[in-house]
Design a protein around this motif. Structure first.
Motif, mmCIF file in Angstrom:
data_model
loop_
_atom_site.group_PDB
_atom_site.id
_atom_site.type_symbol
_atom_site.label_atom_id
_atom_site.label_comp_id
_atom_site.label_asym_id
_atom_site.label_seq_id
_atom_site.Cartn_x
_atom_site.Cartn_y
_atom_site.Cartn_z
ATOM 1 N N LEU A 167 0.931 -1.238 -0.183
ATOM 2 C CA LEU A 167 -0.119 0.029 0.081
ATOM 3 C C LEU A 167 0.735 1.186 0.173
ATOM 4 O O LEU A 167 0.483 2.225 -0.771
ATOM 5 N N HIS A 168 2.004 1.216 1.031
ATOM 6 C CA HIS A 168 2.966 2.386 0.679
ATOM 7 C C HIS A 168 3.553 2.586 -0.672
ATOM 8 O O HIS A 168 3.697 3.696 -0.969
ATOM 9 N N ALA A 169 3.882 1.375 -1.332
ATOM 10 C CA ALA A 169 4.520 1.373 -2.710
ATOM 11 C C ALA A 169 3.416 2.208 -3.624
ATOM 12 O O ALA A 169 3.792 2.921 -4.425
ATOM 13 N N LEU A 170 2.243 1.773 -3.482
ATOM 14 C CA LEU A 170 1.218 2.365 -4.235
ATOM 15 C C LEU A 170 0.961 3.977 -4.284
ATOM 16 O O LEU A 170 1.033 4.815 -5.139
ATOM 17 N N LEU A 195 -6.447 3.294 -4.844
ATOM 18 C CA LEU A 195 -6.693 2.944 -3.598
ATOM 19 C C LEU A 195 -7.895 2.098 -3.345
ATOM 20 O O LEU A 195 -7.674 0.926 -2.641
ATOM 21 N N ASP A 196 -8.859 2.296 -3.904
ATOM 22 C CA ASP A 196 -10.110 1.474 -3.897
ATOM 23 C C ASP A 196 -9.730 -0.189 -4.305
ATOM 24 O O ASP A 196 -10.161 -0.920 -3.977
ATOM 25 N N VAL A 197 -9.156 -0.083 -5.563
ATOM 26 C CA VAL A 197 -9.043 -1.235 -6.352
ATOM 27 C C VAL A 197 -7.841 -2.144 -5.528
ATOM 28 O O VAL A 197 -8.072 -3.323 -5.259
ATOM 29 N N HIS A 198 -6.887 -1.478 -4.785
ATOM 30 C CA HIS A 198 -6.007 -2.254 -3.975
ATOM 31 C C HIS A 198 -6.721 -2.708 -2.560
ATOM 32 O O HIS A 198 -6.619 -3.806 -2.452
ATOM 33 N N LEU A 199 -7.307 -1.909 -2.109
ATOM 34 C CA LEU A 199 -8.230 -2.296 -0.846
ATOM 35 C C LEU A 199 -9.314 -3.331 -1.149
ATOM 36 O O LEU A 199 -9.721 -4.324 -0.284
ATOM 37 N N ALA A 200 -10.037 -3.414 -2.376
ATOM 38 C CA ALA A 200 -10.818 -4.397 -2.836
ATOM 39 C C ALA A 200 -10.323 -5.720 -2.912
ATOM 40 O O ALA A 200 -10.886 -6.815 -2.631
ATOM 41 N N GLY A 201 -9.032 -5.781 -3.396
ATOM 42 C CA GLY A 201 -8.374 -7.155 -3.284
ATOM 43 C C GLY A 201 -7.910 -7.474 -2.069
ATOM 44 O O GLY A 201 -7.563 -8.890 -1.791
ATOM 45 N N LEU A 202 -8.097 -7.050 -0.899
ATOM 46 C CA LEU A 202 -7.720 -7.381 0.409
ATOM 47 C C LEU A 202 -9.062 -7.670 1.112
ATOM 48 O O LEU A 202 -8.857 -8.241 2.139
#
Length: 205
Positions: A167-170, A195-202
């Motif tokens: 997340l920090h790298a993103l 950010l939403d796409v990244h969190l959706a994957g988690l």
């Protein structure tokens, strides 16, 4: 008279730091001399040595005048995070993106610290501070993601430490790439979507 002298000294110091920001952004830190900063400010080199020991001291003072995006934005009272940690994360990352785009001084100093400095020789101590600030930011992300797991907002087996690094790298990568070419994409809009796409994957099923 003493108060006026102190006010004059602070004004001169700010004038020098304003000049340093402009010259560092234009020429890069390694190629900038103290003489060039003095000339940019319309002052003598002696004025710089009255306030600063060397170029690293000037650079550090320049950084101290602003709070760079993500350094402080994730810190808040625990009760502000506990109920909706992911919303808290989204809100504070959005603030960092907004600050990067719209606060001209923050943007200028962030660009210098990201793209116009080499952490060698006298700048080594500042490299260590940069690393410490990055580690603190990842610690904040780790804490928020762990809260989200506890609240059932993320999958229970989420590897929180690895997720915080990603997340920090993103976030950091979005801001650094936007600074290279601000016309290439809308940092605030694209950043929120990424950010939403990244969190959706988690997210928890």
């Amino acid at each position: 008279m003493a108060r006026r002298t102190k006010e004059d000294a602070l004004a001169t110091r700010d004038l020098l730091l304003d000049a340093a920001e402009r010259v560092f952004q234009r020429r890069g830190v390694s190629r900038t001399s103290l003489q060039e900063i003095a000339q940019e400010a319309g002052l003598t080199r002696g004025a710089i040595y009255w306030h600063f020991d060397n170029k690293a001291d000037v650079f550090d003072a320049m950084l101290q005048r602003v709070t760079l995006p993500m350094v402080a934005n994730l810190k808040s009272p625990p009760e502000a995070e506990a109920a909706e940690p992911l919303q808290h994360l989204r809100r504070n990352v959005a603030t960092a993106f907004h600050q990067t785009v719209h606060d001209q001084q923050v943007r200028r100093v962030f660009e210098i610290a990201s793209h116009k400095v080499e952490y060698v020789d006298e700048m080594q101590a500042l490299r260590e501070r940069h690393i410490a600030e990055r580690d603190a930011c990842m610690g904040d992300l780790d804490r928020l993601l762990a809260l989200a797991v506890a609240r059932g907002q993320l999958a229970p087996r989420t590897p929180v430490g690895l997720a915080a690094i990603g997340l920090h790298a993103l976030i950091d990568g979005l801001m650094h790439n936007w600074l290279l070419n601000p016309e290439s994409f809308d940092l605030e809009a694209v950043g929120a979507q990424a950010l939403d796409v990244h969190l959706a994957g988690l997210a928890a099923p």
